[in-house]
Design a protein around this motif. Structure first.
Motif, PDB file in Angstrom:
ATOM      1  N   GLY A 146      -7.104  -2.665  -4.801  1.00 29.76           N
ATOM      2  CA  GLY A 146      -7.963  -1.732  -4.096  1.00 29.76           C
ATOM      3  C   GLY A 146      -8.452  -0.576  -4.943  1.00 29.76           C
ATOM      4  N   SER A 205       0.848  -1.186   0.000  1.00 36.84           N
ATOM      5  CA  SER A 205       0.000   0.000   0.000  1.00 36.84           C
ATOM      6  C   SER A 205       0.886   1.239   0.000  1.00 36.84           C
ATOM      7  CB  SER A 205      -0.918   0.011   1.234  1.00 36.84           C
ATOM      8  OG  SER A 205      -1.748   1.150   1.224  1.00 36.84           O
ATOM      9  N   THR A 214     -12.896  -1.489  -6.048  1.00 37.34           N
ATOM     10  CA  THR A 214     -12.025  -2.628  -5.750  1.00 37.34           C
ATOM     11  C   THR A 214     -12.277  -3.783  -6.722  1.00 37.34           C
ATOM     12  OG1 THR A 214     -11.950  -2.008  -3.422  1.00 37.34           O
ATOM     13  CG2 THR A 214     -11.343  -4.268  -3.972  1.00 37.34           C
TER      14      THR A 214
END
Length: 420
Positions: A333, A286, A352
């Motif tokens: 995501g 992320s 997503t």
């Protein structure tokens, strides 16, 4: 859209003794792109076309020398020749529209010399220092005629410290100069979205001073987590700005001044055997971003166009040797991109995306993959806030909102290996 591309490359390397090596690389790329689109509505007809020929030629030589087990050097040079020739046409109700940079040929000649030294100062400490010097000449013919020469000095310093076998700390300070996107030099149009982008050959590469720190921690058997913090001080940010001509005001890519970008990235590899799931692994990554730049239209501070504030993805795999099967899931995501044009704010959100899959190996030479793509029925939403007269005019915008659903997809692949 029709595209024809060709890429040729070659690499030659040779060692001169045990300490010295030479590497030569040559790459040639060409591409032809043709785009044509039409939009018809009551009282309005729009026709757009664009033809582009572009290419890149690169030659690079690198000489490496290992002075000892603790000290090594690299030096080399690179030369590149890039070109783009584009022709753009736009007609509204049969009347041609005069676009900025509609017919141009742009060429870039770029050269770079570089050197690097790596020193193992201690079994746990490695230092790296490098310096690159780049010079380029950019010229344009056609609707926009210009020529300019640019020079950039690009130092780099890096440190890697491993206080233990499972822990590593990395620091980096570097000046980075981006490469120009030649598509920005020629006008383009999205007929369905009524978005016109003028070309701008008078662009400088974006430059940034990067300060980065990373901590890597390994654990269990094959597990690792990496935390990276990065801050970039930007010069000549390439974003959106208005270009005023006798025929009107057009949105275009442009250098809009200085800015900043901050990033926090997390990468995780987690074996699940210790949690009772033998043969399974979870990978996750992320990145959070925050940026700041001065808007050339409103003169207010905003984020950089097209920069996603958050991106993340997960990958789970579980190997079942007794069944000759691997199954798992990939999750990408949701993200958001915002583009700030002089008369419009364009927000694109992608939801997503989930993929469920299984790979079965009934024989050593046969592999069958089954996948359910977009299992969550992800869609895309685009919202446009259009301001009559520009975003610097105090007026309520007109809002256009589209929510597109792509649906689920099934995928089957059978692979057979012959011989061997």
């Amino acid at each position: 859209m029709d595209t024809e591309s060709l890429e040729l490359g070659g690499r030659w390397s040779r060692n001169f003794g045990t300490r010295t090596g030479l590497e030569l690389v040559a790459i040639q790329q060409t591409e032809q792109v043709t785009i044509a689109s039409n939009f018809d509505a009551p009282g309005e007809s729009v026709a757009f076309s664009r033809e582009s020929d572009l290419g890149e030629s690169i030659g690079r030589a690198k000489l490496s020398y290992r002075h000892s087990d603790k000290l090594s050097f690299e030096a080399g040079a690179e030369g590149a020749f890039n070109w783009l020739e584009g022709e753009t046409r736009l007609a509204v109700n049969g009347a041609p529209v005069d676009l900025p940079a509609a017919d141009v040929r742009v060429e870039e000649k770029r050269g770079e010399v570089f050197g690097k030294a790596v020193w193992l100062a201690h079994p746990k400490l490695t230092l790296e220092g490098g310096l690159r010097y780049e010079g380029s000449n950019i010229s344009s013919e056609g609707d926009v005629e210009l020529e300019k020469t640019l020079y950039f000095l690009k130092p780099r310093a890096a440190l890697s410290w491993a206080p233990s076998g499972a822990t590593q700390v990395r620091l980096r300070v570097e000046r980075v100069v981006g490469q120009l996107d030649f598509d920005d030099f020629v006008s383009s149009d999205s007929v369905n979205a009524s978005t016109l982008t003028a070309g701008n050959p008078d662009l400088n590469p974006e430059q940034e001073w990067v300060i980065e720190a990373a901590l890597e921690q390994r654990f269990w058997d094959g597990g690792a987590i990496v935390l990276t913090v990065r801050r970039s001080s930007l010069t000549d940010v390439i974003d959106r700005a208005p270009i005023r001509t006798p025929d009107g005001v057009f949105d275009a890519p442009a250098n809009i001044g200085d800015g900043t970008r901050e990033e926090l990235a997390v990468n995780l590899t987690l074996p699940l055997a210790k949690l009772g799931l033998k043969g399974a692994q979870l990978q996750a990554e992320s990145t959070w971003r925050r940026s700041e730049v001065t808007d050339p239209t409103t003169l207010q501070t905003r984020e950089i166009s097209g920069l996603r504030p958050l991106e993340w993805e997960l990958h789970f795999t579980h190997d079942l040797p007794r069944l000759n099967t691997t199954w798992g899931a990939n999750v990408f995501g949701s993200w958001r991109e915002t583009y700030y044009r002089f008369d419009e704010v364009d927000i694109v959100k992608l939801k997503t995306f989930v993929e469920l899959f299984a790979e079965v190996r009934p024989r050593s030479d046969v592999n069958v993959r089954l996948a359910l793509m977009n299992a969550g029925d992800r869609g895309q939403r685009r919202t446009r806030y259009v301001y009559a007269g520009g975003r610097d005019v105090v007026a309520a915008p007109e809002v256009f909102d589209r929510d597109l659903q792509f649906g689920r997809m099934f995928y089957v692949r059978v692979r057979k290996t012959f011989g061997g």
